[in-house]
Design an enzyme around this catalytic site. Structure first.
Site, short mmCIF file in Angstrom:
data_model
loop_
_atom_site.label_atom_id
_atom_site.label_comp_id
_atom_site.label_asym_id
_atom_site.label_seq_id
_atom_site.Cartn_x
_atom_site.Cartn_y
_atom_site.Cartn_z
N CYS A 109 8.71 2.12 11.72
CA CYS A 109 9.50 2.27 12.94
C CYS A 109 8.74 3.04 14.02
CB CYS A 109 10.78 3.04 12.63
SG CYS A 109 11.77 2.25 11.38
N ARG A 153 2.25 -1.04 14.41
CA ARG A 153 2.72 -0.25 13.27
C ARG A 153 3.52 -1.10 12.29
NH1 ARG A 153 2.77 5.33 14.40
NH2 ARG A 153 4.45 5.62 12.91
N TRP A 156 11.57 -1.12 11.34
CA TRP A 156 11.06 -1.73 10.11
C TRP A 156 12.16 -1.51 9.07
CZ3 TRP A 156 9.51 -0.36 5.09
CH2 TRP A 156 8.61 -1.24 4.47
N ASN A 215 13.61 7.38 13.35
CA ASN A 215 12.62 7.04 12.32
C ASN A 215 12.89 7.94 11.12
OD1 ASN A 215 11.44 5.42 14.20
ND2 ASN A 215 9.56 6.63 14.42
N GLY A 216 12.72 7.41 9.92
CA GLY A 216 12.95 8.22 8.73
C GLY A 216 14.14 7.70 7.96
N GLU A 244 -11.84 -2.66 -2.19
CA GLU A 244 -11.52 -2.69 -0.76
C GLU A 244 -11.67 -4.11 -0.19
OE1 GLU A 244 -10.04 -1.12 1.37
OE2 GLU A 244 -10.88 -1.57 3.32
N LYS A 287 -8.68 -6.20 1.57
CA LYS A 287 -8.77 -6.77 2.93
C LYS A 287 -8.34 -8.23 2.91
CE LYS A 287 -8.76 -4.01 4.84
NZ LYS A 287 -8.77 -2.66 4.47
N GLU A 303 -4.45 -8.66 2.14
CA GLU A 303 -3.46 -8.18 3.11
C GLU A 303 -3.42 -8.99 4.40
OE1 GLU A 303 -3.71 -4.05 4.33
OE2 GLU A 303 -5.88 -4.12 4.46
N HIS A 340 -13.04 -7.98 -20.40
CA HIS A 340 -11.88 -7.48 -21.15
C HIS A 340 -10.58 -8.09 -20.66
CE1 HIS A 340 -14.54 -4.64 -23.11
NE2 HIS A 340 -15.07 -4.42 -21.92
N LYS A 360 1.39 -0.08 9.72
CA LYS A 360 0.16 0.70 9.88
C LYS A 360 0.31 2.09 9.28
CE LYS A 360 -4.00 1.42 11.36
NZ LYS A 360 -5.05 0.83 10.50
O1 M6R Z 1 -2.83 6.11 7.11
P1 M6R Z 1 -3.31 6.08 5.69
O2 M6R Z 1 -4.80 6.04 5.60
O3 M6R Z 1 -2.74 7.19 4.87
O4 M6R Z 1 -2.76 4.72 5.10
C1 M6R Z 1 -2.94 4.39 3.76
C2 M6R Z 1 -2.64 2.94 3.53
O5 M6R Z 1 -1.32 2.64 3.88
C3 M6R Z 1 -3.58 2.02 4.32
O6 M6R Z 1 -4.91 2.28 4.02
C4 M6R Z 1 -3.28 0.54 4.00
O7 M6R Z 1 -3.58 0.25 2.69
C5 M6R Z 1 -4.04 -0.38 4.96
N1 M6R Z 1 -3.20 -1.47 5.33
C6 M6R Z 1 -5.28 -0.91 4.36
O8 M6R Z 1 -5.94 -1.81 5.17
#
Ligand code: M6R
Length: 610
Positions: free
Chosen positions: A2, A27, A76, A102-103, A483, A487, A490, A506, A605
């Site tokens: 949010c 976000r 959100w 928010n929250g 990682e 990428k 997502e 394994h 985000k």
């Molecule tokens: O703001 P942060 O680095 O704490 O966020 C952590 C994760 O939410 C963030 O890295 C998320 O996995 C991204 N979408 C990765 O690309």
């Protein structure tokens, strides 16, 4: 997740709110809304829509009334589906009060039942609507007092903005666990949950702390605690820049941010290394250097991409320092019954500095007496404020939901912290100088990979028909495999699994066939031969392999299907070069599929709920 934006000043408010909402879009959200008021005749505009902010914008007509203050929100969904009714702002029974939040209000059910008994009528499924009615229930003739009383009754987290037609030219904002930053303009205030929403207007800001509220009115701002005791705060100046051409000609923010990485590395190390002494100088850690010298164990806690930076940090610190090093998902760490002492250091790694689980983990570590450090990008964020000391990335805003430049920045800074600790605890000056020299060459190495983006694009296109990918790497390159897989999944919604290459036999090897390609991070280094063996095992089962390999390696081209060559650096830094082609591969793959790369579905985000 949010987002909140609100404005009070002399300008027409609605366009400012809409623009702010657009800047919060990255976000992640599923509906949006605004309430704006004309203080002369107390006329108002109250609009909501499901979907993009553009849908809300369509509802704003040219002949809509002029408003001189207002509040707006991107939602959100947590409590209740993404519908117009559930979108914020919410209002009370009179329709005069508007509130964005928010929250999460954790005790909303019991409060709601009480309010219903008192005659309040609810229309949404949200927890937020409770807050609007609770303020109404407490309202006599003092707006601030009513908000204060209501907030003292709620459990959970909030960042709120609230206005009331009977109290014109007043916006009340407050926070507990969910950020609110107030921008100070010329005879105007523009507050938001994220600086990006208003950086165009001002870089002078006041951060609200938990359990603080602010009354924004004509040329005046009053900050108090939740007992209405006044708190004096001076505005801070932040160094993030506003640019009209935000994407700088790139198709997506993610691509722009990938290409910014040489600069990001330079920003991460600027003024932070003493070449001749082979050591780093990190001002943010200086107040706790003595404690750092006495640490026995260091644990990285973080989520998502920041977790993989921590995983890289684990291998790195084991190589450069004598500390016991551990890494954990923040969401797991917080529930473990860990025996922590003052000889423990816990490093919270976070781009946003607002990730709820990381925040909860650091609070738990603090409670148990550990030294809590932060590695954060967003200046003034909650994690940055709650840690004992820390280092900022100084990487500027990262808008693409998929983190790229911050990952590399975090890893570079982990090198600087490891160098500092290592040099204070036994690492030789020669090793220190060698590391610094190579770190300084990183921007050049990254540029070399970026120059190959067309070739990487072609590889991505070739693999478009595939729907499952395995990513493998060993030791320092294991986090890079993880990682790379994150990428791809997502932003392209294609299944990708990261694995330590040695674990393949394994279990995951049973997945391998001609339809299940593997991306192998197989650059030169002490695990290279073992990686080649793993690749051979995949090839023996008809699996296709894309390898990331060191320039000049002629052998690997004969074994795998496609090779992306990268320049060679020292083992410790090689992962920071290797991750670049994996970012580009994911980006182009998703772009060919036509995905909404900067705002992938279901993702946010900044993940501010646990
Ligand atoms: O703001 P942060 O680095 O704490 O966020 C952590 C994760 O939410 C963030 O890295 C998320 O996995 C991204 N979408 C990765 O690309």
């Amino acid at each position: 997740m949010c987002g909140i934006i609100c404005y009070i000043g002399n300008q027409n408010t609605v366009p400012i709110l809409i623009e702010g909402l657009k800047r919060l879009e990255y976000r992640g959200y599923d509906s949006a809304g605004l309430a704006a008021i004309n203080s002369e005749n107390t006329g108002s505009l109250y609009l909501k829509s499901v979907g993009k902010v553009a849908e809300l914008e369509k509802k704003v007509k040219k002949d809509n009334i002029y408003c001189d203050y207002g509040i707006a929100h991107t939602r959100w969904a947590t409590h209740g589906k993404p519908t117009e009714i559930n979108a914020h702002p919410h209002t009370d029974c009179t329709g005069k009060l508007f509130l964005v939040h928010n929250g999460i209000i954790e005790n909303y059910e019991s409060l709601k039942n009480e309010l219903i008994k008192n005659g309040h009528k609810f229309i949404s499924d949200t927890d937020t609507e409770v807050l609007a009615h609770l303020i109404e229930d407490n309202l006599e003739d003092n707006f601030e007092e009513a908000v204060r009383k209501a907030l003292s009754m709620v459990e959970g987290t909030f960042g709120i903005a609230v206005v009331h037609k009977d109290f014109p030219r007043k916006i009340i904002v407050a926070r507990r666990g969910s950020p609110i930053i107030i921008g100070i303009g010329d005879n105007e205030y523009i507050a938001a949950s994220d600086i990006n929403a208003f950086i165009r207007y001002t870089n002078k800001v006041i951060y609200l702390n938990d359990d603080e509220m602010a009354l924004l009115s004509d040329n005046n701002i009053t900050i108090t605690d939740l007992d209405l005791k006044e708190i004096m705060k001076e505005p801070e100046t932040i160094d993030w820049e506003y640019s009209e051409d935000e994407k700088a000609g790139f198709k997506h923010f993610m691509l722009k941010e990938i290409f910014e990485q040489p600069k990001t590395v330079e920003n991460a190390i600027r003024g932070r290394v003493i070449d001749g002494e082979g050591i780093s100088k990190l001002g943010g850690l200086e107040p706790v250097l003595d404690r750092m010298l006495n640490l026995k164990r260091l644990t990285f806690v973080s989520c998502g991409t920041s977790f993989y930076a921590g995983l890289y940090g684990k291998y790195l610190f084991e190589m450069l320092t004598d500390l016991d090093v551990d890494v954990d998902y923040a969401s797991e760490f917080r529930y473990r019954n860990l025996k922590l002492s003052h000889q423990d250091g816990v490093v919270a790694i976070s781009q946003s500095g607002e990730t709820a689980d990381t925040l909860a983990a650091l609070r738990e570590a603090k409670r148990k007496g550990a030294l809590v450090l932060g590695l954060v990008n967003v200046v003034g964020s909650t994690i940055a404020k709650e840690t004992d000391a820390g280092v900022y990335c100084h990487a500027g805003p990262e808008i693409g939901v998929a983190s790229t430049k911050i990952f590399v920045s975090q890893c570079v800074i982990l090198n600087l912290i490891a160098l500092l600790l290592g040099r204070m605890r036994g690492l030789s000056i020669f090793e220190g100088i060698t590391l610094i020299k190579e770190i300084k060459k990183l921007p050049g190495y990254i540029n070399t990979v970026l120059e190959k983006s067309n070739a990487i694009r072609e590889v991505a296109q070739k693999y478009l028909p595939y729907e499952n990918f395995l990513y493998i790497g060993r030791h320092l390159n294991f986090p890079i495999a993880m990682e790379g897989a994150l990428k791809l999944k997502e932003i392209s919604y294609v299944h990708a699994e990261g694995y330590p290459a040695g674990e393949m036999k394994h279990g995951p090897i049973s997945l391998i066939d001609e339809k299940f390609p593997t991306v192998a991070v197989a650059t030169n280094g002490f695990t290279y031969e073992k990686m080649v063996s793993n690749i051979q095992e995949i090839k023996a089962r008809n699996g296709k392999v894309i390898a990331v390999a060191t320039e000049g390696n002629k052998e690997i081209g004969n074994i795998v299907d496609d090779v992306i060559y990268v320049p060679e650096t020292i083992d410790i830094l090689q992962p920071l070069v290797n991750v670049i082609p994996l970012q580009l591969f994911a980006y182009y793959f998703a772009d060919f599929k036509g995905c909404d790369i900067d705002k992938p579905r279901n993702l946010a985000k900044s993940v501010t709920v646990e």
